[in-house]
Design a protein around this motif. Structure first.
Motif, PDB file in Angstrom:
ATOM      1  N   HIS A 163     122.529  82.165 172.261  1.00  0.00           N
ATOM      2  CA  HIS A 163     123.561  82.563 173.228  1.00  0.00           C
ATOM      3  C   HIS A 163     123.471  84.017 173.652  1.00  0.00           C
ATOM      4  CE1 HIS A 163     125.256  78.650 172.886  1.00  0.00           C
ATOM      5  NE2 HIS A 163     125.280  78.769 171.568  1.00  0.00           N
ATOM      6  N   LEU A 164     122.402  84.677 173.228  1.00  0.00           N
ATOM      7  CA  LEU A 164     122.209  86.068 173.630  1.00  0.00           C
ATOM      8  C   LEU A 164     121.599  86.108 175.026  1.00  0.00           C
ATOM      9  CD1 LEU A 164     123.098  87.809 171.341  1.00  0.00           C
ATOM     10  CD2 LEU A 164     120.735  88.557 171.022  1.00  0.00           C
ATOM     11  N   LYS A 165     121.883  87.179 175.777  1.00  0.00           N
ATOM     12  CA  LYS A 165     121.255  87.351 177.093  1.00  0.00           C
ATOM     13  C   LYS A 165     119.784  87.728 176.917  1.00  0.00           C
ATOM     14  CE  LYS A 165     124.578  86.955 180.214  1.00  0.00           C
ATOM     15  NZ  LYS A 165     125.677  87.798 180.617  1.00  0.00           N
ATOM     16  N   GLY A 166     118.972  87.278 177.851  1.00  0.00           N
ATOM     17  CA  GLY A 166     117.542  87.566 177.796  1.00  0.00           C
ATOM     18  C   GLY A 166     117.247  89.052 177.688  1.00  0.00           C
ATOM     19  N   GLY A 167     118.049  89.858 178.357  1.00  0.00           N
ATOM     20  CA  GLY A 167     117.814  91.297 178.356  1.00  0.00           C
ATOM     21  C   GLY A 167     118.069  91.943 177.010  1.00  0.00           C
ATOM     22  N   GLN A 168     118.794  91.228 176.119  1.00  0.00           N
ATOM     23  CA  GLN A 168     119.122  91.842 174.823  1.00  0.00           C
ATOM     24  C   GLN A 168     118.065  91.556 173.767  1.00  0.00           C
ATOM     25  OE1 GLN A 168     122.933  89.749 175.048  1.00  0.00           O
ATOM     26  NE2 GLN A 168     123.953  91.685 174.597  1.00  0.00           N
ATOM     27  N   LEU A 169     117.070  90.747 174.122  1.00  0.00           N
ATOM     28  CA  LEU A 169     116.045  90.401 173.143  1.00  0.00           C
ATOM     29  C   LEU A 169     115.038  91.535 172.995  1.00  0.00           C
ATOM     30  CD1 LEU A 169     115.168  86.711 174.077  1.00  0.00           C
ATOM     31  CD2 LEU A 169     116.965  87.565 172.593  1.00  0.00           C
ATOM     32  N   SER A 170     114.367  91.559 171.850  1.00  0.00           N
ATOM     33  CA  SER A 170     113.289  92.528 171.660  1.00  0.00           C
ATOM     34  C   SER A 170     112.043  92.000 172.356  1.00  0.00           C
ATOM     35  CB  SER A 170     112.999  92.696 170.185  1.00  0.00           C
ATOM     36  OG  SER A 170     112.304  91.562 169.706  1.00  0.00           O
ATOM     37  N   GLY A 171     111.032  92.849 172.445  1.00  0.00           N
ATOM     38  CA  GLY A 171     109.801  92.459 173.129  1.00  0.00           C
ATOM     39  C   GLY A 171     109.196  91.185 172.574  1.00  0.00           C
ATOM     40  N   GLY A 172     109.134  91.108 171.251  1.00  0.00           N
ATOM     41  CA  GLY A 172     108.523  89.939 170.631  1.00  0.00           C
ATOM     42  C   GLY A 172     109.328  88.678 170.889  1.00  0.00           C
ATOM     43  N   GLN A 173     110.644  88.819 170.805  1.00  0.00           N
ATOM     44  CA  GLN A 173     111.510  87.661 171.052  1.00  0.00           C
ATOM     45  C   GLN A 173     111.384  87.196 172.494  1.00  0.00           C
ATOM     46  OE1 GLN A 173     115.017  89.638 169.844  1.00  0.00           O
ATOM     47  NE2 GLN A 173     114.917  88.947 167.716  1.00  0.00           N
ATOM     48  N   HIS A 186     111.807  74.687 166.249  1.00  0.00           N
ATOM     49  CA  HIS A 186     111.018  74.669 165.024  1.00  0.00           C
ATOM     50  C   HIS A 186     109.865  75.670 165.130  1.00  0.00           C
ATOM     51  CE1 HIS A 186     108.892  73.199 161.523  1.00  0.00           C
ATOM     52  NE2 HIS A 186     107.797  73.091 162.258  1.00  0.00           N
ATOM     53  N   LEU A 187     109.273  75.709 166.331  1.00  0.00           N
ATOM     54  CA  LEU A 187     108.156  76.617 166.563  1.00  0.00           C
ATOM     55  C   LEU A 187     108.619  78.080 166.525  1.00  0.00           C
ATOM     56  CD1 LEU A 187     105.209  75.950 167.167  1.00  0.00           C
ATOM     57  CD2 LEU A 187     105.719  76.168 169.597  1.00  0.00           C
ATOM     58  N   PHE A 188     109.757  78.324 167.140  1.00  0.00           N
ATOM     59  CA  PHE A 188     110.300  79.692 167.185  1.00  0.00           C
ATOM     60  C   PHE A 188     111.720  79.685 166.635  1.00  0.00           C
ATOM     61  CE2 PHE A 188     107.514  79.399 170.999  1.00  0.00           C
ATOM     62  CZ  PHE A 188     106.530  80.272 170.577  1.00  0.00           C
ATOM     63  N   PRO A 189     111.843  79.719 165.318  1.00  0.00           N
ATOM     64  CA  PRO A 189     113.182  79.626 164.705  1.00  0.00           C
ATOM     65  C   PRO A 189     114.104  80.746 165.172  1.00  0.00           C
ATOM     66  CG  PRO A 189     111.429  79.660 163.033  1.00  0.00           C
ATOM     67  CD  PRO A 189     110.773  79.819 164.343  1.00  0.00           C
ATOM     68  N   ASP A 190     113.511  81.888 165.513  1.00  0.00           N
ATOM     69  CA  ASP A 190     114.330  83.015 165.985  1.00  0.00           C
ATOM     70  C   ASP A 190     115.183  82.630 167.178  1.00  0.00           C
ATOM     71  OD1 ASP A 190     113.522  84.718 164.120  1.00  0.00           O
ATOM     72  OD2 ASP A 190     112.461  86.116 165.446  1.00  0.00           O
ATOM     73  N   LEU A 191     114.585  81.859 168.075  1.00  0.00           N
ATOM     74  CA  LEU A 191     115.277  81.543 169.332  1.00  0.00           C
ATOM     75  C   LEU A 191     116.527  80.712 169.096  1.00  0.00           C
ATOM     76  CD1 LEU A 191     112.341  80.802 171.787  1.00  0.00           C
ATOM     77  CD2 LEU A 191     113.623  82.908 171.451  1.00  0.00           C
ATOM     78  N   ALA A 192     116.465  79.835 168.126  1.00  0.00           N
ATOM     79  CA  ALA A 192     117.634  79.006 167.828  1.00  0.00           C
ATOM     80  C   ALA A 192     118.802  79.900 167.440  1.00  0.00           C
ATOM     81  CB  ALA A 192     117.299  78.038 166.703  1.00  0.00           C
ATOM     82  N   ARG A 193     118.472  80.930 166.684  1.00  0.00           N
ATOM     83  CA  ARG A 193     119.501  81.853 166.212  1.00  0.00           C
ATOM     84  C   ARG A 193     120.086  82.671 167.379  1.00  0.00           C
ATOM     85  NH1 ARG A 193     118.589  86.647 164.114  1.00  0.00           N
ATOM     86  NH2 ARG A 193     116.349  86.349 164.209  1.00  0.00           N
ATOM     87  N   VAL A 241     119.458  82.891 176.421  1.00  0.00           N
ATOM     88  CA  VAL A 241     118.228  82.247 175.977  1.00  0.00           C
ATOM     89  C   VAL A 241     118.249  80.771 176.366  1.00  0.00           C
ATOM     90  CG1 VAL A 241     116.965  81.528 173.924  1.00  0.00           C
ATOM     91  CG2 VAL A 241     117.837  83.863 174.108  1.00  0.00           C
ATOM     92  N   GLU A 242     119.377  80.156 176.107  1.00  0.00           N
ATOM     93  CA  GLU A 242     119.485  78.734 176.404  1.00  0.00           C
ATOM     94  C   GLU A 242     119.376  78.460 177.907  1.00  0.00           C
ATOM     95  OE1 GLU A 242     122.926  76.852 174.693  1.00  0.00           O
ATOM     96  OE2 GLU A 242     121.541  75.351 173.870  1.00  0.00           O
ATOM     97  N   GLU A 243     120.011  79.329 178.701  1.00  0.00           N
ATOM     98  CA  GLU A 243     119.933  79.147 180.158  1.00  0.00           C
ATOM     99  C   GLU A 243     118.504  79.339 180.643  1.00  0.00           C
ATOM    100  OE1 GLU A 243     124.217  80.366 182.069  1.00  0.00           O
ATOM    101  OE2 GLU A 243     122.938  81.983 181.326  1.00  0.00           O
ATOM    102  N   ASN A 244     117.812  80.304 180.049  1.00  0.00           N
ATOM    103  CA  ASN A 244     116.404  80.500 180.390  1.00  0.00           C
ATOM    104  C   ASN A 244     115.619  79.221 180.169  1.00  0.00           C
ATOM    105  OD1 ASN A 244     115.078  83.187 181.172  1.00  0.00           O
ATOM    106  ND2 ASN A 244     116.743  83.840 179.819  1.00  0.00           N
TER     107      ASN A 244
END
Lengths: 468, 239, 347, 256
Positions: B129-139, B119-126, B96-99
């Motif tokens: 360090h996850l890979k983009g491919g591991q996120l759900s559609g909404g994330q 602040h806008l997307f608190p989920d992303l802060a959490r 996520v961070e690299e993205n």
């Protein structure tokens, strides 16, 4: 996980294979064969990594990658043997490049000047003819005039090959490009004036200095040739992938002929640098540091130290590439670009420029491989094709677009070659045979194809490849 | 007042298909403009044409008074236009961070904006360090929008942000886009008419590759016949 | 692309026109030795006419080889970089069977047929599993393996290793030196027959499916065609024809050298197809003729460096004349005919 | 009306990485019916089609054709079992004539595909059948144009003709009107209805245009986020609140 499973399978195959063959070998022979395999693997990796990277990022299968490997070897050899001649040729190439760069820059600067379709073709024809004549007459005409002509040819080719943009790029960028063009032309002039002095200086260097500088010069030559190739020949064909492949094959053909024309058909051997050149045998690596012997004792057998250097070089470059890919911004762009070029561009990154850069990087790696190979496999026109084929097998096994895949594939193919050579030379004896059948190394060389066929049957996308 | 983005009678071909046959639209600074129309009407192609991904064969596009048609995509982006495609285009193998890092136009962009984005997307802060491919559609959708917020973009082109998302996420996203409005201008393609109505100040409808009408959202909301005709939302009507 | 195979009425007329033109060309080639003798005043079986026949014989052989390649590249749309494997196998099989086994020509013909067929099936099964450039890479690797084996010293007794086989004994009645005129007609007839066979095959139901696969493989599969099987058929057919071309090549040159298995041989096929125009049968044959004559002219002007000029010509053709001679001609004609009938083009 | 179930899916699911494109769909299609699948963008309709037609392999679940398990069979096998599909993005043979496009589809179901030694023009039954189909979709007079030269609307008709020509029992139509000018839509739908009435084939239709769907279909399945939201007759669907929410946006009905 999937990726590790592939590695495990490959390692298992390697271990079982080595175990089966190695049972009958003395430990010294076994280690020597292993090291030979690693040496070959390192060379294959240098070619395959660039091949794989270029394909992964821009979907170009560069059949001419082996030609760049060969180029590296020849340039290094010439640098060591005849620096004067090399600098002459460098001047010619730079003049052509400077001419085309000027043309492209000029077209960007003045959007109104658009040569028509046929004009452009004629310009190309004239340009190519000019370059041809220049090359033909190269050694006979006064040098400055030749350079001028070559630059003119480059100008014509540039005018022909580049379409001016509809909207002008920002001013600042044009200025920078102008500086680059002027710089290129300046270097050409400088080379023209100071070439002989530099050449005689190089001729006086010791073998180590020559070798180190040859590595730099060879790699640079490969990188520049790669960048030029991408920029001038491959870039116009991104819309027509099949023709791109055909074109690179044409470059292989032309490249081989150019090598024959310039350097002749025979094999040449580049002298080893002094560090690995003393005609003696060190008892250990520590002893080698003082003695700088050509070979070192490994478990009672002698092994050339230069080959150890090649292995180290391969490992170092593997690590460097991985670090580059994982840690740098360029690596990030490459990893992202492999998946979705368009989106990378939509983020404001000039992907075309990155393409040229990666092409240069891959080409440079291959050329470096060529330089490294020159002192122990020799330099000959067919080497490009020969090593490229093994590199193809390596990337098919490893999976296109993956550097670790290329490394693993190179390791497997290198080891297979080394043990294959051992088997065919020492002879195959099966239980029902009266005496062992000895064969030539050619058989081992051809049989790596079998590994590829087997991998294709099991995993068509290669060990590290992503299935579509 | 001249518009921030001014698209004038743009024609675009993809291969030999004439996809856009005269799209014109204006996006005023500081507003959210909804680009509406049924499937295959040419909304996505309009955004891609603005970005220079499918350059127009005819017509002109001005960004802040400067012609941008014919510029390569990266130069369009560098002028300050961010693009969120409908397929999100998250880089699967990057974290996520690299993205987010990749989207930096100047060094330090992310550092400067990190607080705002997380602040806008608190989920992303959490999930940093996850890979983009591991996120759900909404994330992934949130990341795609967060990505164009990293550099100082003056205009965001957002293609169907709520497509296929759960209602909770839609709500979250709509809230986020509303907050963006205070910072930048948005051209939004949206299938969910309710969302579009809620968010946008003005609208443009394209049909068959042409602009058919344009106006304020208010006007459109009071004109069910137009909505029915071009957006095909007929549920509840006579069968 | 206007092909002579479409059902169009105009195309039918065009086919007839093609047939007439083709007939005239064949007639000219058949009379060539005597015409040449008339022009030069030398007998048709000696001197310059004999030499020119030699050039043409080589061109006919390569015409068949190029045609076989185009069935893969132009009709099926798969790019193979290993076509030399089939050609070289044909050459070596013929040479070895003549030299070591002293078989008759009929038996050798059947043997070459069988060997290349089996070869095509085996390598097709493996390599057709991958697509696009992977296929090109894999076929190149297979062909190179054959090249390496042909140079291997282990088989010197049979293949002559890097020297190849020389002085192959061919039956006296078709000896290319003494019976030049007869060999000329043999080669011409061979090229003609193969052309007719290939035309029948590409115009058969199977041939049409192959073209459909080139156009849109997914769609063809969705219609119920097992595309793998059709691609395999095309691969094998093309391989067998290349093998036969290799057989005649061996009879004509009376030798077999590893060069026939090298990448350059594959590049030759590519070059002829590209020059002539992919996707037509006549194109590659024409390309073979052009290349043969060009090679002759270039080698006379540039001496041993002519392959270099050749490579440059190839690159220029790829860049600027991608549809080849016949393809460009067809396009140009189709273009000028649509100019009169604007209804043909889409709005 | 108790017709047999010709096509059935049981708990069919497809995941792409983390994304559940289709998450356990049960679908029963009666023989001879016109069954529509609707749903907002990204609801998983096309993925469901790809699973049924064999272009994708499901993550879990099964597909039954006439009661026979056909899960994971390749597209060409399914085609031989009578399943034909059209594509959302026009998928034709661009450089062949219209007639040849259709003729190839007719030939696919015949026994002559592996005849290497006969001129294809001699199999006149394929050609005449192809001409019939072309007339059926009102493309007559355009047989000899290259498919790539057709207008978009005509290409959609050609797509339909290719599908029809391969004589499937079930037609999967993926947004047949996608990208068509609105004035051309009624004609195409008339052709679709005509096909069903005159041939009695089963038609499974994915469509966006609600007007069209409401008028022509007998049963409608509404998909939303990879799942079936509702199923029923057009009247039932039109009255279903959940469906209205999915289309207008659940969030919108509350606030707006």
């Amino acid at each position: 996980m999937r990726r590790y499973r592939a590695v495990l399978i490959a390692l298992a195959i390697a271990v079982v294979g080595i175990g089966l063959v190695g049972r009958s070998m003395k430990p010294g022979t076994l280690v020597a064969t292993l090291l030979s395999g690693l040496t070959l693997g390192a060379l294959y990796f240098l070619i395959a990594a660039g091949l794989s990277l270029i394909f992964g990022l821009m979907d170009v299968l560069n059949f001419a990658h082996g030609t760049l490997f060969m180029l590296g070897a020849y340039v290094a050899w010439t640098w060591v043997q005849n620096p004067h001649g090399l600098l002459l040729w460098a001047g010619l190439v730079l003049a052509v490049a400077g001419g085309s760069a000027t043309a492209a820059w000029w077209l960007n600067w003045s959007p109104d000047r658009r040569p028509g379709r046929w004009t452009r073709r004629w310009l190309v024809a004239v340009g190519v003819a000019l370059i041809g004549v220049t090359a033909w007459q190269w050694l006979r005409w006064p040098q400055a005039l030749t350079l001028l002509l070559a630059a003119g040819g480059g100008l014509a080719v540039g005018l022909g090959a580049f379409r001016p943009p509809v909207v002008r790029p920002p001013h600042r960028r044009l200025v920078w490009r102008g500086v680059a063009v002027v710089g290129l032309l300046l270097v050409t002039v400088l080379l023209d004036a100071q070439g002989p002095t530099l050449a005689s200086a190089v001729a006086g260097w010791g073998s180590n200095a020559k070798f180190v500088s040859a590595i730099v010069v060879g790699t640079l030559a490969g990188a520049v040739a790669g960048a030029l190739m991408e920029w001038s020949l491959i870039r116009p064909l991104y819309e027509r992938p099949i023709y791109q492949v055909l074109l690179t094959l044409g470059i292989v053909f032309a490249g081989n002929e150019v090598a024959r024309a310039i350097w002749g058909v025979g094999a040449k051997r580049m002298e080893k640098p002094g560090w690995f050149g003393q005609p003696c045998r060190s008892e250990s690596l520590a002893a080698w540091v003082y003695e700088q012997c050509a070979s070192v004792t490994v478990l009672g057998r002698s092994f050339p130290t230069y080959r150890l250097f090649v292995i180290v070089l391969g490992v170092l470059l593997f690590v460097a590439l991985i670090v580059l890919l994982r840690r740098s911004r360029l690596g990030m762009i490459i990893r992202a670009g492999v998946q979705d070029r368009e989106m990378v561009e939509a983020l404001g990154i000039n992907v075309r420029q990155v393409f040229t850069l990666v092409f240069a990087l891959g080409a440079g790696l291959a050329a470096l491989g060529g330089v490294a190979a020159a002192p122990f496999v020799g330099v000959y026109p067919e080497m490009g094709l020969e090593y490229m084929l093994q590199a193809f097998i390596v990337v098919v096994i490893g999976g296109m677009g993956s550097v670790p895949g290329a490394a693993l594939g190179a390791l497997l193919v290198g080891l297979a070659r080394a043990f294959g050579d051992y088997i065919v030379l020492s002879g195959v004896s099966l239980p029902w045979m009266e005496k062992a059948v000895r064969m030539s190394p050619s058989i081992a060389r051809a049989s790596t194809v079998l590994i590829m066929a087997i991998v294709l049957m099991v995993r068509p996308a290669g060990l590290f490849g992503e299935e579509e | 007042m001249s518009a921030l983005l001014d698209v004038q009678d743009v024609h675009t071909f993809i291969g030999q298909f004439h996809i856009l046959e005269g799209v014109s639209l204006r996006v005023e600074e500081g507003q959210i403009t909804a680009l509406l129309g049924r499937n295959g009407a040419g909304k996505t192609t309009t955004l891609r044409t603005i970005m220079g991904m499918t350059p127009p064969a005819r017509g002109a596009i001005f960004f802040d008074g400067r012609p941008i048609h014919g510029l390569p995509t990266y130069e369009v982006a560098q002028l300050g236009i961010g693009y969120v495609p409908d397929y999100r285009a998250i880089f699967r193998h990057l974290t996520v961070e690299e993205n987010l890092h990749l989207a930096e136009r100047r060094k330090g962009d992310l550092k400067r904006k990190a607080d705002f984005i997380y602040h806008l997307f608190p989920d992303l802060a959490r999930l940093r360090h996850l890979k983009g491919g591991q996120l759900s559609g909404g994330q992934q959708q949130m990341l795609a929008i967060a990505r164009v917020l990293v550099p100082d973009n003056r205009l965001l082109l957002i293609d169907e942000p709520t497509e296929g998302l759960a209602p909770v996420l839609v709500e979250q996203l709509v809230e986020a886009i509303r907050q963006l409005r205070e910072q930048t201008t948005v051209l939004l393609v949206e299938q969910n008419f309710a969302v579009a109505r809620h968010l946008a100040d003005t609208f443009v409808i394209v049909d068959d590759g042409r602009t058919v009408c344009q106006g304020t959202m208010e006007e459109l909301a009071n004109d069910p016949a137009t909505v029915h005709r071009y957006l095909g939302v007929a549920v509840g009507g006579e069968a | 692309m206007v092909e002579p195979g479409t059902l169009d009425v105009r195309a039918k007329q065009a086919t007839r026109r093609w047939n007439l033109q083709g007939l005239m060309v064949v007639l000219f080639l058949a009379l060539f030795p005597f015409l040449a003798s008339l022009v030069t005043g030398e007998p048709p079986d000696a001197g310059r006419p004999k030499f020119w026949q030699g050039l043409l014989i080589q061109a006919y052989i390569f015409a068949v080889y190029a045609l076989s390649y185009d069935i893969l590249m132009g009709y099926t749309g798969i790019l193979s970089f290993g076509h030399a494997m089939f050609f070289g196998t044909g050459v070596y099989a013929t040479a070895m069977l003549l030299k070591h086994a002293e078989w008759g020509l009929g038996q050798i013909f059947l043997a070459v047929l069988l060997i290349t067929f089996v070869q095509g099936v085996l390598f097709g099964l493996v390599s057709l599993r991958v697509k696009g450039v992977y296929f090109a890479m894999v076929t190149l690797a297979f062909a190179e393996a054959f090249y390496i084996l042909s140079e291997a010293t282990d088989f010197r007794r049979w293949t002559g290793a890097e020297d190849g086989l020389h002085g192959i004994p061919v039956p006296d009645f078709i000896n290319p030196t003494d019976q030049r005129l007869r060999f000329y007609y043999l080669a011409l007839g061979f090229a003609l027959i193969v052309y007719l066979i290939a035309r029948r095959v590409v115009n058969s139901p199977t041939g049409r499916v192959i073209v459909a696969i080139r156009e849109n493989e997914t769609r063809a599969a969705t219609l119920g065609y097992n595309t793998f099987a059709y691609k395999l058929i095309a691969f094998v057919f093309s391989g067998v024809l290349a093998g036969l071309a290799g057989m005649v090549h061996a009879l004509w040159n009376l030798n077999a050298s590893p060069a026939v298995l090298s990448v350059n041989t594959t590049i030759n096929a590519l070059l002829m197809t590209i020059i002539g125009g992919a996707g037509t049968l006549v194109g590659p044959m024409l390309g073979a003729g052009v290349l043969q004559l060009l090679g002759y002219v270039l080698s006379r002007t540039f001496g041993p460096r002519w392959p270099l000029v050749f490579g440059v010509v190839f690159i220029l053709i790829v860049l600027f004349l991608p549809y080849g001679i016949v393809g460009t001609w067809n396009r140009w004609r189709a273009h000028s005919s649509t100019k009169d009938k604007p209804s043909l083009s889409s709005k | 009306m108790t017709q047999e179930i010709i096509l059935e899916t049981r708990d069919l699911a497809k995941h792409f990485g983390g994304l559940k494109a289709v998450g356990g769909v049960n679908l029963r299609v009666r023989a001879g019916s016109l069954h529509a699948i609707i749903g907002p963008n990204g609801a998983g309709k096309t993925t469901l089609f790809n699973l049924i037609s064999g272009h994708l392999k499901p993550t879990r679940g099964q597909v039954f054709l006439r009661g026979q398990d056909v899960t994971g069979l390749p597209p060409h096998r399914l085609a031989h079992m009578g399943l034909g599909r059209s594509f959302q993005i026009t998928n034709i043979f661009p450089n062949l004539t219209v007639l040849e496009n259709v003729r190839l589809a007719v030939q696919a179901r015949g026994p002559d595909n592996f005849k290497l030694w006969h001129d294809y023009r001699r199999f006149s039954r394929y050609i005449s059948r192809a001409r019939e189909v072309i007339e059926y979709v009102s493309l007559k007079g355009k047989e000899h144009l290259l498919a790539s030269a057709l207008s978009h609307g005509d290409k959609r008709k050609l797509e339909l003709a290719i599908l029809l020509a391969s004589d499937p029992d079930i037609l999967l139509l993926d947004e047949p009107t996608a990208g068509m000018a609105s004035e051309d839509v009624p004609e195409l739908m008339r052709i679709v209805e005509h096909i069903r009435q005159t041939t009695g084939k089963t038609i499974l239709l994915v469509e966006h245009n609600m007007d069209v769907v409401m008028r022509v279909s007998e049963r409608i399945t509404v998909m939303h986020r990879g799942r079936v939201l509702a199923e029923g007759t057009p009247q039932e669907i039109a009255a279903n609140e959940a469906v209205q929410e999915a289309y207008l946006g659940s969030w919108g009905t509350r606030t707006g």
